[in-house]
Design a protein around this motif. Structure first.
Motif, PDB file in Angstrom:
ATOM      1  N   GLY A 180      11.160  10.328  19.493  1.00 22.01           N
ATOM      2  CA  GLY A 180      12.006   8.129  19.808  1.00 22.01           C
ATOM      3  C   GLY A 180      10.984   7.794  20.045  1.00 22.01           C
ATOM      4  O   GLY A 180      11.434   6.548  20.965  1.00 22.01           O
ATOM      5  N   PHE A 181       9.485   8.241  20.478  1.00 20.10           N
ATOM      6  CA  PHE A 181       8.603   7.242  21.684  1.00 20.10           C
ATOM      7  C   PHE A 181       7.126   7.527  21.099  1.00 20.10           C
ATOM      8  O   PHE A 181       6.334   6.392  21.022  1.00 20.10           O
ATOM      9  N   GLU A 182       6.550   8.548  20.931  1.00 20.06           N
ATOM     10  CA  GLU A 182       5.425   9.549  21.160  1.00 20.06           C
ATOM     11  C   GLU A 182       4.929   9.243  19.661  1.00 20.06           C
ATOM     12  O   GLU A 182       3.680   8.010  19.773  1.00 20.06           O
ATOM     13  N   GLN A 183       5.598   8.552  18.447  1.00 20.40           N
ATOM     14  CA  GLN A 183       4.635   8.478  17.480  1.00 20.40           C
ATOM     15  C   GLN A 183       4.312   7.359  17.764  1.00 20.40           C
ATOM     16  O   GLN A 183       3.736   6.474  16.274  1.00 20.40           O
ATOM     17  N   TYR A 184       5.489   6.131  18.173  1.00 22.59           N
ATOM     18  CA  TYR A 184       5.162   5.236  18.300  1.00 22.59           C
ATOM     19  C   TYR A 184       4.212   4.305  18.656  1.00 22.59           C
ATOM     20  O   TYR A 184       3.193   3.897  18.567  1.00 22.59           O
ATOM     21  N   PHE A 185       4.053   5.032  19.868  1.00 17.32           N
ATOM     22  CA  PHE A 185       2.880   4.947  21.140  1.00 17.32           C
ATOM     23  C   PHE A 185       1.815   4.988  20.478  1.00 17.32           C
ATOM     24  O   PHE A 185       1.166   4.060  20.412  1.00 17.32           O
ATOM     25  N   LEU A 186       1.741   6.531  20.057  1.00 13.34           N
ATOM     26  CA  LEU A 186       0.521   6.445  19.497  1.00 13.34           C
ATOM     27  C   LEU A 186      -0.197   5.636  18.497  1.00 13.34           C
ATOM     28  O   LEU A 186      -1.078   5.895  18.536  1.00 13.34           O
ATOM     29  N   SER A 187       0.829   5.631  17.560  1.00  8.41           N
ATOM     30  CA  SER A 187       0.537   4.351  16.532  1.00  8.41           C
ATOM     31  C   SER A 187      -0.233   2.967  17.353  1.00  8.41           C
ATOM     32  O   SER A 187      -1.520   2.419  16.637  1.00  8.41           O
ATOM     33  N   ILE A 188       0.560   2.431  18.015  1.00  7.44           N
ATOM     34  CA  ILE A 188       0.227   0.877  17.880  1.00  7.44           C
ATOM     35  C   ILE A 188      -1.050   1.514  18.836  1.00  7.44           C
ATOM     36  O   ILE A 188      -1.995   0.542  19.532  1.00  7.44           O
ATOM     37  N   ASP A 189      -0.663   2.674  20.226  1.00  5.52           N
ATOM     38  CA  ASP A 189      -2.518   2.226  20.827  1.00  5.52           C
ATOM     39  C   ASP A 189      -3.370   2.599  20.033  1.00  5.52           C
ATOM     40  O   ASP A 189      -4.811   1.725  20.248  1.00  5.52           O
ATOM     41  N   ARG A 190      -3.594   3.358  19.057  1.00  2.59           N
ATOM     42  CA  ARG A 190      -5.105   2.977  18.054  1.00  2.59           C
ATOM     43  C   ARG A 190      -5.148   1.898  17.677  1.00  2.59           C
ATOM     44  O   ARG A 190      -6.229   1.347  17.454  1.00  2.59           O
ATOM     45  N   ILE A 191      -4.596   0.884  17.471  1.00 10.83           N
ATOM     46  CA  ILE A 191      -4.131   0.186  16.789  1.00 10.83           C
ATOM     47  C   ILE A 191      -4.479  -0.888  17.721  1.00 10.83           C
ATOM     48  O   ILE A 191      -5.947  -1.630  17.613  1.00 10.83           O
ATOM     49  N   VAL A 192      -4.397  -1.580  19.221  1.00 11.92           N
ATOM     50  CA  VAL A 192      -4.918  -1.940  19.848  1.00 11.92           C
ATOM     51  C   VAL A 192      -6.020  -2.146  20.506  1.00 11.92           C
ATOM     52  O   VAL A 192      -6.828  -2.056  21.004  1.00 11.92           O
ATOM     53  N   SER A 193      -6.470  -0.066  20.881  1.00 10.69           N
ATOM     54  CA  SER A 193      -7.355   0.294  20.882  1.00 10.69           C
ATOM     55  C   SER A 193      -8.801  -0.033  19.871  1.00 10.69           C
ATOM     56  O   SER A 193      -9.411  -0.340  21.011  1.00 10.69           O
ATOM     57  N   SER A 194      -8.483   0.190  19.018  1.00 12.68           N
ATOM     58  CA  SER A 194      -9.509  -0.336  17.924  1.00 12.68           C
ATOM     59  C   SER A 194      -9.812  -1.753  18.537  1.00 12.68           C
ATOM     60  O   SER A 194     -11.107  -2.232  18.226  1.00 12.68           O
ATOM     61  N   ILE A 195      -8.628  -2.764  18.526  1.00 13.47           N
ATOM     62  CA  ILE A 195      -9.091  -3.953  18.502  1.00 13.47           C
ATOM     63  C   ILE A 195     -10.191  -4.788  19.464  1.00 13.47           C
ATOM     64  O   ILE A 195     -11.149  -4.762  20.080  1.00 13.47           O
ATOM     65  N   ILE A 196      -9.563  -3.176  21.439  1.00 14.06           N
ATOM     66  CA  ILE A 196     -10.480  -3.395  22.473  1.00 14.06           C
ATOM     67  C   ILE A 196     -11.657  -3.007  22.005  1.00 14.06           C
ATOM     68  O   ILE A 196     -12.905  -3.514  22.274  1.00 14.06           O
ATOM     69  N   ASP A 197     -11.973  -1.862  21.345  1.00 14.70           N
ATOM     70  CA  ASP A 197     -13.306  -1.180  21.031  1.00 14.70           C
ATOM     71  C   ASP A 197     -13.551  -1.804  20.036  1.00 14.70           C
ATOM     72  O   ASP A 197     -15.632  -1.801  20.457  1.00 14.70           O
ATOM     73  N   GLY A 198     -13.537  -2.857  19.719  1.00 14.98           N
ATOM     74  CA  GLY A 198     -14.140  -3.939  19.117  1.00 14.98           C
ATOM     75  C   GLY A 198     -14.383  -5.133  19.532  1.00 14.98           C
ATOM     76  O   GLY A 198     -14.706  -6.443  19.034  1.00 14.98           O
ATOM     77  N   GLN A 199     -13.934  -5.330  21.534  1.00 15.73           N
ATOM     78  CA  GLN A 199     -14.858  -6.475  21.523  1.00 15.73           C
ATOM     79  C   GLN A 199     -13.145  -7.373  22.202  1.00 15.73           C
ATOM     80  O   GLN A 199     -13.241  -8.424  22.802  1.00 15.73           O
ATOM     81  N   GLY A 200     -12.415  -6.820  21.749  1.00 14.65           N
ATOM     82  CA  GLY A 200     -11.285  -7.493  21.589  1.00 14.65           C
ATOM     83  C   GLY A 200     -10.541  -9.057  21.717  1.00 14.65           C
ATOM     84  O   GLY A 200     -10.261  -9.827  21.040  1.00 14.65           O
TER      85      GLY A 200
END
Length: 131
Positions: A108-128
């Protein structure tokens, strides 16, 4: 407040979410993981000169709009699940329902959380910066 403070808060919330998940306090884990993700989202909006409001729904929509041309079609669909995990967080915080099993937490939660976290973290890692 410096935008970097939001990332510090996100890291701390993620650590607390990890602890809560290990302790099988799944409702607490949902809350902390959600806020970890939400603080990353606000960070991205802030450094891209987007006005942040107190309404989570509005800020999530602003993030989706900001990122729509910079992520894959699949990631755009996954980012749409941000609202789903917000609803799960609302239930975890404000109802008498409990997430009692690891399977329920993951499905109900973790599968979506991990995917979205990957997306936003990659944006941040690219300086956002998107714009």
């Amino acid at each position: 407040m410096s935008s970097g403070v939001l990332l510090d808060k996100a890291i701390i919330n993620h650590i607390v979410g990890d602890w809560a998940q290990r302790e099988k306090c799944y409702d607490v884990a949902v809350n902390r993981y959600y806020y970890s993700l939400y603080q990353k989202a606000i960070f991205i909006l802030d450094i891209n000169s987007q006005r942040v409001t107190r309404k989570h729904h509005d800020n999530i929509e602003k993030l989706r709009d900001l990122l729509k041309n910079n992520i894959s079609d699949e990631d755009r669909k996954l980012l749409g699940k941000f609202h789903t995990i917000r609803e799960v967080r609302n239930d975890a915080d404000y109802t008498t329902n409990q997430i009692e099993t690891l399977d329920d937490f993951q499905d109900g939660f973790e599968q979506y959380f991990l995917s979205i976290d990957r997306i936003v973290s990659s944006i941040i890692d690219g300086q956002g910066g998107i714009v």
